[in-house]
Design a protein around this motif. Structure first.
Motif, short mmCIF file in Angstrom:
data_model
loop_
_atom_site.label_atom_id
_atom_site.label_comp_id
_atom_site.label_asym_id
_atom_site.label_seq_id
_atom_site.Cartn_x
_atom_site.Cartn_y
_atom_site.Cartn_z
N LEU A 1 -6.47 -7.31 6.81
CA LEU A 1 -5.88 -6.10 7.36
C LEU A 1 -7.07 -5.44 7.65
CD1 LEU A 1 -3.61 -4.95 3.52
CD2 LEU A 1 -3.27 -6.58 5.81
N SER B 1 -5.13 2.48 9.87
CA SER B 1 -3.99 2.66 10.79
C SER B 1 -3.23 3.93 9.47
CB SER B 1 -2.82 2.85 11.28
OG SER B 1 -2.29 1.06 10.67
N VAL B 2 -2.78 2.64 8.19
CA VAL B 2 -1.90 3.77 7.28
C VAL B 2 -3.26 4.66 6.74
CG1 VAL B 2 -1.43 3.50 5.15
CG2 VAL B 2 -1.27 1.91 6.45
N LYS B 3 -4.70 5.27 6.67
CA LYS B 3 -5.16 6.30 6.39
C LYS B 3 -4.74 7.32 7.37
CE LYS B 3 -8.76 4.05 3.78
NZ LYS B 3 -10.55 3.09 4.06
N SER C 1 -7.63 -8.60 2.58
CA SER C 1 -8.67 -7.12 2.57
C SER C 1 -8.76 -7.66 3.87
CB SER C 1 -9.12 -6.32 1.78
OG SER C 1 -8.46 -6.10 0.27
N ARG D 1 -6.97 2.91 -2.04
CA ARG D 1 -7.64 1.23 -1.41
C ARG D 1 -9.23 1.44 -3.27
NH1 ARG D 1 -7.76 -2.60 0.49
NH2 ARG D 1 -9.70 -2.59 1.48
N ARG E 1 0.51 -1.10 -0.26
CA ARG E 1 -0.29 -0.52 -0.91
C ARG E 1 0.71 1.07 0.30
NH1 ARG E 1 -4.88 -2.25 -0.05
NH2 ARG E 1 -4.62 -4.57 0.58
N ILE F 1 -4.79 -2.32 10.31
CA ILE F 1 -3.47 -1.74 9.54
C ILE F 1 -3.84 -0.93 8.46
CG2 ILE F 1 -1.28 -2.38 8.04
CD1 ILE F 1 -1.62 -4.93 9.26
N ILE F 2 -5.34 -1.03 7.55
CA ILE F 2 -5.46 0.09 6.68
C ILE F 2 -5.87 0.91 7.31
CG2 ILE F 2 -7.30 0.49 5.02
CD1 ILE F 2 -6.97 -2.67 4.35
N LYS G 1 -3.42 15.91 15.02
CA LYS G 1 -2.95 16.32 16.45
C LYS G 1 -2.91 15.45 18.22
CE LYS G 1 -1.61 21.05 15.00
NZ LYS G 1 -2.25 22.03 14.68
N LEU H 1 -2.50 6.63 0.71
CA LEU H 1 -3.34 5.08 0.96
C LEU H 1 -3.42 4.99 -0.57
CD1 LEU H 1 -4.05 2.55 1.47
CD2 LEU H 1 -5.06 3.65 3.31
N ARG I 1 -2.14 7.62 9.12
CA ARG I 1 -0.78 8.27 9.01
C ARG I 1 -0.69 9.03 8.09
NH1 ARG I 1 2.26 6.18 13.21
NH2 ARG I 1 1.45 4.16 13.73
N ARG I 2 -1.72 9.05 6.71
CA ARG I 2 -1.73 10.43 5.85
C ARG I 2 -0.89 11.52 6.15
NH1 ARG I 2 -4.98 11.38 0.53
NH2 ARG I 2 -3.38 12.25 -1.06
N TYR I 3 -1.60 11.93 7.01
CA TYR I 3 -1.97 13.13 8.03
C TYR I 3 -1.08 13.64 8.99
CZ TYR I 3 -3.46 14.16 2.78
OH TYR I 3 -4.05 14.05 2.02
N TYR I 4 -0.81 13.78 9.61
CA TYR I 4 -0.22 14.33 10.98
C TYR I 4 -1.51 14.48 11.58
CZ TYR I 4 1.37 14.82 15.41
OH TYR I 4 2.33 14.20 16.84
N PRO J 1 4.30 12.66 9.23
CA PRO J 1 4.00 12.78 8.49
C PRO J 1 4.01 14.86 7.76
CG PRO J 1 1.75 12.14 9.68
CD PRO J 1 3.34 11.90 10.45
N ARG J 2 2.94 14.36 6.90
CA ARG J 2 2.96 15.57 6.91
C ARG J 2 1.92 16.61 7.80
NH1 ARG J 2 0.35 18.06 1.73
NH2 ARG J 2 -0.78 19.34 2.73
N LYS J 3 1.59 17.81 7.24
CA LYS J 3 0.00 18.02 8.48
C LYS J 3 -0.94 18.20 7.44
CE LYS J 3 0.23 23.62 6.45
NZ LYS J 3 0.85 24.50 6.50
#
Lengths: 161, 87
Positions: free
Chosen positions: B30, B38-40, B27, A23, A11, B35-36, B47, A21, B42-45, A155-157
Protein backbone atom coordinates in the motif's frame (compact mmCIF):
# COMPACT_ATOMS: atom_id res chain seq x y z
CA UNK A 1 -9.18 -27.48 15.05
CA UNK A 2 -9.31 -23.78 14.78
CA UNK A 3 -11.39 -21.15 13.15
CA UNK A 4 -10.02 -19.50 10.07
CA UNK A 5 -10.27 -15.80 9.52
CA UNK A 6 -9.63 -13.55 6.62
CA UNK A 7 -9.06 -10.05 7.76
CA UNK A 8 -10.17 -7.10 5.78
CA UNK A 9 -8.27 -4.08 6.82
CA UNK A 10 -10.01 -0.82 6.33
CA UNK A 11 -8.23 2.36 7.03
CA UNK A 12 -9.97 5.39 8.31
CA UNK A 13 -11.96 7.69 6.19
CA UNK A 14 -14.01 10.84 6.32
CA UNK A 15 -16.45 12.06 8.89
CA UNK A 16 -19.40 10.52 7.17
CA UNK A 17 -18.07 7.05 7.45
CA UNK A 18 -15.53 6.96 10.20
CA UNK A 19 -12.72 9.20 11.23
CA UNK A 20 -9.25 9.88 9.98
CA UNK A 21 -6.43 7.64 8.97
CA UNK A 22 -4.86 5.60 11.66
CA UNK A 23 -1.53 3.97 11.24
CA UNK A 24 -0.29 1.80 13.97
CA UNK A 25 -0.82 -1.66 15.24
CA UNK A 26 -4.48 -1.64 14.35
CA UNK A 27 -4.54 1.08 11.77
CA UNK A 28 -7.52 0.50 9.57
CA UNK A 29 -10.40 -1.82 9.17
CA UNK A 30 -9.43 -5.39 8.72
CA UNK A 31 -11.82 -7.91 7.49
CA UNK A 32 -11.03 -11.25 8.94
CA UNK A 33 -12.58 -14.21 7.32
CA UNK A 34 -13.11 -16.70 9.97
CA UNK A 35 -13.80 -20.27 9.26
CA UNK A 36 -16.53 -21.93 11.21
CA UNK A 37 -15.74 -25.52 11.82
CA UNK A 38 -19.27 -26.67 12.26
CA UNK A 39 -21.77 -23.94 12.79
CA UNK A 40 -22.53 -22.47 9.45
CA UNK A 41 -24.20 -24.62 6.90
CA UNK A 42 -21.96 -25.95 4.24
CA UNK A 43 -23.79 -25.31 1.04
CA UNK A 44 -23.06 -27.30 -2.06
CA UNK A 45 -22.29 -24.07 -3.83
CA UNK A 46 -19.16 -23.66 -5.80
CA UNK A 47 -17.76 -20.27 -6.74
CA UNK A 48 -20.82 -18.52 -5.45
CA UNK A 49 -20.93 -14.78 -5.55
CA UNK A 50 -18.19 -14.42 -8.11
CA UNK A 51 -19.11 -13.81 -11.67
CA UNK A 52 -16.37 -15.61 -13.52
CA UNK A 53 -16.19 -16.30 -17.17
CA UNK A 54 -18.40 -19.23 -18.10
CA UNK A 55 -15.93 -20.35 -20.70
CA UNK A 56 -13.19 -21.42 -18.31
CA UNK A 57 -14.74 -22.33 -14.99
CA UNK A 58 -12.10 -24.00 -12.93
CA UNK A 59 -12.81 -25.03 -9.43
CA UNK A 60 -10.55 -23.45 -6.90
CA UNK A 61 -9.33 -26.31 -4.79
CA UNK A 62 -8.30 -24.30 -1.76
CA UNK A 63 -10.34 -25.29 1.23
CA UNK A 64 -10.14 -24.33 4.85
CA UNK A 65 -11.85 -26.92 7.00
CA UNK A 66 -13.88 -27.92 4.00
CA UNK A 67 -15.03 -24.40 3.21
CA UNK A 68 -14.24 -22.36 0.18
CA UNK A 69 -12.90 -18.88 0.49
CA UNK A 70 -16.28 -17.27 0.00
CA UNK A 71 -17.91 -19.13 2.85
CA UNK A 72 -15.53 -18.16 5.57
CA UNK A 73 -16.76 -15.61 8.13
CA UNK A 74 -15.39 -12.13 8.05
CA UNK A 75 -14.19 -9.88 10.80
CA UNK A 76 -14.54 -6.21 9.96
CA UNK A 77 -12.18 -3.96 11.82
CA UNK A 78 -12.85 -0.26 11.58
CA UNK A 79 -9.94 1.64 13.05
CA UNK A 80 -10.28 5.38 13.40
CA UNK A 81 -7.96 7.84 15.02
CA UNK A 82 -10.02 7.78 18.19
CA UNK A 83 -11.47 4.29 18.37
CA UNK A 84 -11.53 0.79 16.95
CA UNK A 85 -14.62 -1.26 16.17
CA UNK A 86 -14.56 -4.94 15.42
CA UNK A 87 -17.49 -6.90 14.12
CA UNK A 88 -17.37 -10.56 13.22
CA UNK A 89 -19.88 -11.52 10.57
CA UNK A 90 -20.63 -14.64 8.60
CA UNK A 91 -20.16 -14.66 4.87
CA UNK A 92 -23.84 -13.85 4.36
CA UNK A 93 -23.75 -10.95 6.83
CA UNK A 94 -25.16 -12.67 9.85
CA UNK A 95 -23.53 -10.98 12.83
CA UNK A 96 -21.60 -13.02 15.32
CA UNK A 97 -20.00 -10.47 17.60
CA UNK A 98 -19.50 -6.76 17.83
CA UNK A 99 -17.02 -5.12 20.13
CA UNK A 100 -15.28 -1.80 20.31
CA UNK A 101 -12.83 -0.11 22.62
CA UNK A 102 -15.76 1.57 24.33
CA UNK A 103 -17.42 -1.73 25.17
CA UNK A 104 -14.18 -2.84 26.77
CA UNK A 105 -14.44 -0.07 29.33
CA UNK A 106 -11.99 2.39 27.86
CA UNK A 107 -12.91 6.03 27.83
CA UNK A 108 -12.18 8.99 25.58
CA UNK A 109 -8.56 9.16 24.54
CA UNK A 110 -7.69 5.70 25.77
CA UNK A 111 -10.00 4.20 23.19
CA UNK A 112 -7.63 5.25 20.46
CA UNK A 113 -4.67 3.29 21.76
CA UNK A 114 -3.33 0.04 20.42
CA UNK A 115 -3.84 -1.72 23.73
CA UNK A 116 -7.52 -0.93 23.68
CA UNK A 117 -7.77 -2.22 20.13
CA UNK A 118 -6.01 -5.40 21.14
CA UNK A 119 -8.41 -5.91 24.04
CA UNK A 120 -11.37 -5.37 21.77
CA UNK A 121 -9.93 -7.81 19.28
CA UNK A 122 -9.49 -10.53 21.87
CA UNK A 123 -13.01 -9.98 23.17
CA UNK A 124 -14.47 -10.10 19.67
CA UNK A 125 -12.57 -13.27 18.86
CA UNK A 126 -13.70 -14.96 22.03
CA UNK A 127 -17.30 -13.90 21.54
CA UNK A 128 -17.25 -14.98 17.91
CA UNK A 129 -15.72 -18.29 18.76
CA UNK A 130 -18.35 -18.93 21.38
CA UNK A 131 -20.90 -18.26 18.71
CA UNK A 132 -19.19 -20.67 16.40
CA UNK A 133 -18.30 -23.24 19.06
CA UNK A 134 -14.67 -23.10 18.11
CA UNK A 135 -11.33 -22.59 19.71
CA UNK A 136 -8.74 -20.31 18.24
CA UNK A 137 -8.93 -18.07 15.23
CA UNK A 138 -6.89 -18.52 12.11
CA UNK A 139 -6.49 -15.59 9.80
CA UNK A 140 -6.27 -16.56 6.17
CA UNK A 141 -6.26 -13.25 4.41
CA UNK A 142 -6.11 -9.54 5.11
CA UNK A 143 -7.91 -6.97 3.03
CA UNK A 144 -7.55 -3.25 3.15
CA UNK A 145 -10.85 -1.59 2.48
CA UNK A 146 -10.11 2.06 3.05
CA UNK A 147 -12.34 4.15 0.81
CA UNK A 148 -10.18 6.31 -1.38
CA UNK A 149 -12.22 8.84 -3.33
CA UNK A 150 -11.16 9.70 -6.83
CA UNK A 151 -11.51 13.35 -5.84
CA UNK A 152 -15.06 13.11 -4.57
CA UNK A 153 -16.16 14.97 -1.47
CA UNK A 154 -14.10 17.83 -0.20
CA UNK A 155 -12.68 17.09 3.26
CA UNK A 156 -12.71 19.55 6.09
CA UNK A 157 -10.30 22.43 6.15
CA UNK A 158 -6.81 22.13 7.53
CA UNK A 159 -6.42 22.70 11.23
CA UNK A 160 -4.69 25.55 12.99
CA UNK A 161 -5.28 28.17 10.39
CA UNK B 1 -14.72 -0.47 -3.41
CA UNK B 2 -18.39 -1.25 -3.13
CA UNK B 3 -18.79 -1.91 -6.84
CA UNK B 4 -15.96 -4.36 -7.05
CA UNK B 5 -15.68 -7.98 -6.03
CA UNK B 6 -14.96 -8.52 -2.43
CA UNK B 7 -11.53 -9.59 -1.30
CA UNK B 8 -9.84 -9.17 -4.62
CA UNK B 9 -8.30 -5.74 -4.41
CA UNK B 10 -5.87 -4.90 -1.62
CA UNK B 11 -5.97 -8.43 -0.24
CA UNK B 12 -3.05 -10.42 1.05
CA UNK B 13 -3.32 -14.09 1.84
CA UNK B 14 -1.75 -15.25 5.06
CA UNK B 15 0.83 -18.00 4.59
CA UNK B 16 1.65 -20.50 7.30
CA UNK B 17 -0.36 -18.54 9.82
CA UNK B 18 2.12 -15.67 9.74
CA UNK B 19 -0.27 -12.77 10.13
CA UNK B 20 2.45 -10.24 10.92
CA UNK B 21 4.31 -10.98 7.73
CA UNK B 22 1.10 -10.69 5.75
CA UNK B 23 0.30 -7.38 7.38
CA UNK B 24 3.82 -6.19 6.66
CA UNK B 25 3.46 -7.21 3.04
CA UNK B 26 0.14 -5.40 2.81
CA UNK B 27 1.60 -2.27 4.37
CA UNK B 28 4.55 -2.35 2.02
CA UNK B 29 2.36 -2.76 -1.05
CA UNK B 30 0.00 0.00 0.00
CA UNK B 31 2.77 2.43 0.81
CA UNK B 32 4.61 1.67 -2.42
CA UNK B 33 1.42 2.30 -4.35
CA UNK B 34 0.95 5.59 -2.56
CA UNK B 35 -2.42 4.74 -1.07
CA UNK B 36 -1.45 5.38 2.53
CA UNK B 37 0.08 8.70 1.64
CA UNK B 38 -2.97 9.77 -0.33
CA UNK B 39 -5.31 8.83 2.50
CA UNK B 40 -3.22 10.90 4.89
CA UNK B 41 -3.31 13.86 2.55
CA UNK B 42 -7.04 13.62 2.10
CA UNK B 43 -7.75 13.85 5.76
CA UNK B 44 -7.74 17.60 5.54
CA UNK B 45 -8.30 19.56 2.40
CA UNK B 46 -5.16 20.69 0.66
CA UNK B 47 -5.61 23.91 -1.22
CA UNK B 48 -4.38 23.99 -4.81
CA UNK B 49 -1.62 26.49 -3.98
CA UNK B 50 -0.36 24.27 -1.19
CA UNK B 51 -0.56 21.27 -3.45
CA UNK B 52 1.54 22.95 -6.13
CA UNK B 53 4.12 23.93 -3.54
CA UNK B 54 4.26 20.40 -2.20
CA UNK B 55 4.66 18.83 -5.63
CA UNK B 56 7.44 21.23 -6.55
CA UNK B 57 9.17 20.52 -3.25
CA UNK B 58 8.90 16.77 -3.76
CA UNK B 59 10.25 17.02 -7.30
CA UNK B 60 13.25 19.06 -6.16
CA UNK B 61 13.85 16.67 -3.30
CA UNK B 62 13.71 13.69 -5.65
CA UNK B 63 16.21 15.25 -8.03
CA UNK B 64 18.54 16.18 -5.22
CA UNK B 65 18.41 12.74 -3.62
CA UNK B 66 19.02 10.86 -6.85
CA UNK B 67 21.96 13.08 -7.75
CA UNK B 68 23.44 12.73 -4.31
CA UNK B 69 23.06 8.97 -4.42
CA UNK B 70 24.75 8.91 -7.81
CA UNK B 71 27.60 11.00 -6.50
CA UNK B 72 28.06 8.85 -3.44
CA UNK B 73 28.04 5.60 -5.38
CA UNK B 74 30.54 7.10 -7.80
CA UNK B 75 32.85 8.21 -5.05
CA UNK B 76 32.45 4.92 -3.23
CA UNK B 77 34.27 3.26 -6.09
CA UNK B 78 37.41 4.55 -4.48
CA UNK B 79 36.96 2.35 -1.43
CA UNK B 80 37.76 -1.02 -2.86
CA UNK B 81 39.98 -3.80 -1.68
CA UNK B 82 43.65 -2.90 -2.05
CA UNK B 83 44.94 -4.90 -5.03
CA UNK B 84 48.55 -4.50 -3.92
CA UNK B 85 48.03 -5.61 -0.34
CA UNK B 86 51.07 -7.42 0.98
CA UNK B 87 53.51 -6.02 -1.54
Amino acid sequence: MHAVLTVAWQRLRGAACGAGLGRGVHAGVRRLQELAEKGAEKGAESLSGTDLSPLILQRNSMRWDGKTYEEIPIAHIKATYNNTHIQVVSFDNRPFAHTSCGTEGFQNAKKGTAIAAQTAGIAAAVAAIKGLTMGGLEVISITDNTPVPHNGCRPRKARRM
Amino acid sequence: MANHLRFIGRTVMVQNGNVDAAYGALSRILSQDGIIESVKQRRYYEKPCRKRQRLAYEACRRVYNTEMARKISFLARKSRVDPWLGC
